[in-house]
Scaffold this motif. Structure first.
Motif, PDB file in Angstrom:
ATOM      1  N   PHE A  76       0.821  -1.206   0.000  1.00 15.37           N
ATOM      2  CA  PHE A  76       0.000   0.000   0.000  1.00 15.37           C
ATOM      3  C   PHE A  76       0.860   1.262   0.000  1.00 15.37           C
ATOM      4  O   PHE A  76       0.472   2.287  -0.555  1.00 15.37           O
ATOM      5  CB  PHE A  76      -0.942  -0.025   1.206  1.00 15.37           C
ATOM      6  CG  PHE A  76      -1.899  -1.181   1.171  1.00 15.37           C
ATOM      7  CD1 PHE A  76      -2.990  -1.165   0.326  1.00 15.37           C
ATOM      8  CD2 PHE A  76      -1.692  -2.303   1.953  1.00 15.37           C
ATOM      9  CE1 PHE A  76      -3.870  -2.237   0.267  1.00 15.37           C
ATOM     10  CE2 PHE A  76      -2.558  -3.380   1.904  1.00 15.37           C
ATOM     11  CZ  PHE A  76      -3.652  -3.339   1.055  1.00 15.37           C
ATOM     12  N   GLN A  77       2.027   1.179   0.614  1.00 11.69           N
ATOM     13  CA  GLN A  77       2.948   2.316   0.573  1.00 11.69           C
ATOM     14  C   GLN A  77       3.474   2.527  -0.846  1.00 11.69           C
ATOM     15  O   GLN A  77       3.593   3.666  -1.312  1.00 11.69           O
ATOM     16  CB  GLN A  77       4.094   2.080   1.554  1.00 11.69           C
ATOM     17  CG  GLN A  77       3.647   2.102   3.008  1.00 11.69           C
ATOM     18  CD  GLN A  77       4.660   1.472   3.942  1.00 11.69           C
ATOM     19  OE1 GLN A  77       5.461   0.640   3.538  1.00 11.69           O
ATOM     20  NE2 GLN A  77       4.620   1.858   5.212  1.00 11.69           N
ATOM     21  N   ALA A  78       3.766   1.423  -1.538  1.00  9.77           N
ATOM     22  CA  ALA A  78       4.233   1.523  -2.925  1.00  9.77           C
ATOM     23  C   ALA A  78       3.148   2.095  -3.830  1.00  9.77           C
ATOM     24  O   ALA A  78       3.441   2.844  -4.772  1.00  9.77           O
ATOM     25  CB  ALA A  78       4.669   0.143  -3.423  1.00  9.77           C
ATOM     26  N   ILE A  79       1.898   1.765  -3.538  1.00 12.57           N
ATOM     27  CA  ILE A  79       0.793   2.309  -4.336  1.00 12.57           C
ATOM     28  C   ILE A  79       0.736   3.828  -4.201  1.00 12.57           C
ATOM     29  O   ILE A  79       0.474   4.546  -5.178  1.00 12.57           O
ATOM     30  CB  ILE A  79      -0.541   1.661  -3.915  1.00 12.57           C
ATOM     31  CG1 ILE A  79      -0.570   0.191  -4.356  1.00 12.57           C
ATOM     32  CG2 ILE A  79      -1.735   2.410  -4.507  1.00 12.57           C
ATOM     33  CD1 ILE A  79      -1.761  -0.587  -3.842  1.00 12.57           C
ATOM     34  N   LEU A  80       1.000   4.340  -2.996  1.00 19.95           N
ATOM     35  CA  LEU A  80       1.024   5.795  -2.808  1.00 19.95           C
ATOM     36  C   LEU A  80       2.092   6.446  -3.683  1.00 19.95           C
ATOM     37  O   LEU A  80       1.862   7.496  -4.288  1.00 19.95           O
ATOM     38  CB  LEU A  80       1.289   6.126  -1.335  1.00 19.95           C
ATOM     39  CG  LEU A  80       0.117   6.016  -0.365  1.00 19.95           C
ATOM     40  CD1 LEU A  80       0.583   6.322   1.055  1.00 19.95           C
ATOM     41  CD2 LEU A  80      -1.007   6.952  -0.753  1.00 19.95           C
ATOM     42  N   VAL A  81       3.266   5.821  -3.739  1.00 17.53           N
ATOM     43  CA  VAL A  81       4.345   6.363  -4.571  1.00 17.53           C
ATOM     44  C   VAL A  81       3.953   6.275  -6.048  1.00 17.53           C
ATOM     45  O   VAL A  81       4.184   7.213  -6.824  1.00 17.53           O
ATOM     46  CB  VAL A  81       5.661   5.604  -4.313  1.00 17.53           C
ATOM     47  CG1 VAL A  81       6.789   6.188  -5.158  1.00 17.53           C
ATOM     48  CG2 VAL A  81       6.034   5.661  -2.834  1.00 17.53           C
ATOM     49  N   PHE A  82       3.351   5.150  -6.425  1.00 20.18           N
ATOM     50  CA  PHE A  82       2.909   4.980  -7.814  1.00 20.18           C
ATOM     51  C   PHE A  82       1.911   6.071  -8.197  1.00 20.18           C
ATOM     52  O   PHE A  82       2.011   6.679  -9.273  1.00 20.18           O
ATOM     53  CB  PHE A  82       2.271   3.599  -7.986  1.00 20.18           C
ATOM     54  CG  PHE A  82       1.755   3.333  -9.372  1.00 20.18           C
ATOM     55  CD1 PHE A  82       2.595   2.849 -10.359  1.00 20.18           C
ATOM     56  CD2 PHE A  82       0.422   3.579  -9.695  1.00 20.18           C
ATOM     57  CE1 PHE A  82       2.128   2.606 -11.642  1.00 20.18           C
ATOM     58  CE2 PHE A  82      -0.054   3.342 -10.973  1.00 20.18           C
ATOM     59  CZ  PHE A  82       0.800   2.856 -11.948  1.00 20.18           C
ATOM     60  N   MET A 138       0.980  -1.107 -12.329  1.00 21.31           N
ATOM     61  CA  MET A 138       1.153  -0.881 -10.896  1.00 21.31           C
ATOM     62  C   MET A 138       1.786  -2.081 -10.197  1.00 21.31           C
ATOM     63  O   MET A 138       2.631  -1.923  -9.311  1.00 21.31           O
ATOM     64  CB  MET A 138      -0.188  -0.549 -10.240  1.00 21.31           C
ATOM     65  CG  MET A 138      -0.065  -0.136  -8.777  1.00 21.31           C
ATOM     66  SD  MET A 138      -1.601   0.509  -8.100  1.00 21.31           S
ATOM     67  CE  MET A 138      -2.624  -0.958  -8.131  1.00 21.31           C
ATOM     68  N   GLU A 139       1.395  -3.297 -10.572  1.00 15.40           N
ATOM     69  CA  GLU A 139       1.942  -4.484  -9.915  1.00 15.40           C
ATOM     70  C   GLU A 139       3.441  -4.601 -10.151  1.00 15.40           C
ATOM     71  O   GLU A 139       4.199  -4.948  -9.239  1.00 15.40           O
ATOM     72  CB  GLU A 139       1.223  -5.743 -10.412  1.00 15.40           C
ATOM     73  CG  GLU A 139      -0.231  -5.833  -9.978  1.00 15.40           C
ATOM     74  CD  GLU A 139      -0.394  -5.831  -8.462  1.00 15.40           C
ATOM     75  OE1 GLU A 139       0.474  -6.415  -7.770  1.00 15.40           O
ATOM     76  OE2 GLU A 139      -1.371  -5.247  -7.969  1.00 15.40           O
ATOM     77  N   ALA A 140       3.869  -4.305 -11.379  1.00 13.23           N
ATOM     78  CA  ALA A 140       5.306  -4.348 -11.671  1.00 13.23           C
ATOM     79  C   ALA A 140       6.041  -3.256 -10.897  1.00 13.23           C
ATOM     80  O   ALA A 140       7.174  -3.454 -10.449  1.00 13.23           O
ATOM     81  CB  ALA A 140       5.541  -4.188 -13.174  1.00 13.23           C
TER      82      ALA A 140
END
Length: 318
Positions: A76-82, A138-140
């Motif tokens: 979820f943190q990576a999603i914020l950056v994405f 997003m997954e990558a």
């Protein structure tokens, strides 16, 4: 306020939320209401019968532990950056956006760590090249961030690029985290520090979903003690910190006492030399604290594993 420390557990094919609470004083009634609502929902879910008429209470504690899934905050943190880089909200990053993210990362991780992260970016570009348009989904991107955090966790240069070694020791001890765990949290913080000013905006974190949203609600909002809407790394670290066992505090105190006793009772050394050694120990306490924590962790792991084996053996005998 009432804080909820929750985790999702899979019981009999259904997801339930196991929650424990601890209460402390807080002057924000809205947070008490919010926490109470989550607790009520968690209790209702835990009390609900499982398929086939069985209930969660019929399972032993060991079975619950065996079925517990780890919390994946990093996703979820990576999603914020994405989302920060997906300015056009297409759900994909164009090649130039990925290049911009690589420069963004290098600025936050330092030259040495950025060099070690290049293979991860090469894999991401290869994944992007496999689809029309060469964009990264997003997954990558999440996989890319995971690889970056792994590199940061094993890098000696990265944490020292951000903080002096003495400060790192204090932060790790204060949060009861290992050096690797501290580096992992620091890597996430640096990625979420969009302005590179040493602060993360609570407003940015509130856009999080899933388990990260719960950490924001339950811990990070309260870490903003001056309520200015910004968190420094020490504040952010509160959501990663573990309660330090009393016995570990005692062991560290005994170890430091023994170290000072040895210094001042070493034969053949002049008093000024002993004083310098004692001063060095006070300035860098991690020389004693680090090994004690590692030994404690090893023995605790062995002890917990032995307990689990005994419990499993008892269940088999029954």
């Amino acid at each position: 306020m009432m804080l909820l420390q929750s985790r999702r557990v899979a019981l009999g094919g259904r997801d339930h939320r196991a929650a424990t609470t601890r209460v402390r004083f807080c002057a924000h009634p809205r947070r008490i209401i919010r926490a109470t609502q989550v607790l009520v929902n968690a209790s209702a879910a835990a009390a609900a019968p499982l398929p086939g008429g069985s209930s969660s209470s019929s399972l032993g504690g060991l079975a619950i532990l065996q079925n517990t899934r780890p919390v994946d905050r990093l996703r979820f943190q990576a999603i914020l950056v994405f989302q920060h880089f997906d300015t056009e909200k297409t759900g994909r990053l164009a090649p130039e956006q990925l290049t911009a993210y690589e420069a963004y990362s290098a600025e936050r991780f330092g030259t040495a760590a950025a060099e070690a992260m290049k293979p991860a970016f090469e894999r991401a570009r290869a994944a992007a090249a496999a689809v029309p348009g060469g964009s990264l989904d997003m997954e990558a991107f999440i996989d890319l961030v995971r690889d970056q955090v792994k590199v940061a966790t094993t890098s000696r240069e990265f944490p020292r690029f951000v903080f002096p070694e003495q400060e790192l020791g204090k932060l790790a001890w204060g949060a009861s985290l290992s050096t690797a765990e501290l580096s992992s949290a620091l890597a996430v913080f640096r990625l979420l520090d969009f302005n590179l000013d040493g602060y993360v905006k609570l407003e940015d974190l509130r856009r999080a979903q899933g388990i990260e949203r719960e950490f924001v609600n339950e811990k990070l909002e309260d870490a903003d003690t001056n309520e200015d809407g910004f968190l420094n790394f020490k504040d952010f670290l509160t959501s990663y910190a573990r309660d330090r066992p009393v016995i570990l505090n005692m062991l560290v105190l005994l170890a430091h006492t023994a170290a000072f006793w040895l210094i001042f009772n070493l034969p053949g050394l002049e008093l000024p030399v002993k004083a310098i050694m004692a001063l060095g120990l006070m300035l860098k306490p991690q020389f004693v604290t680090g090994p004690v924590i590692k030994l404690y962790t090893i023995f605790q792991t062995i002890f917990n594993r032995a307990k689990a084996e005994i419990a499993m053996a008892k269940e088999r005998d029954q």
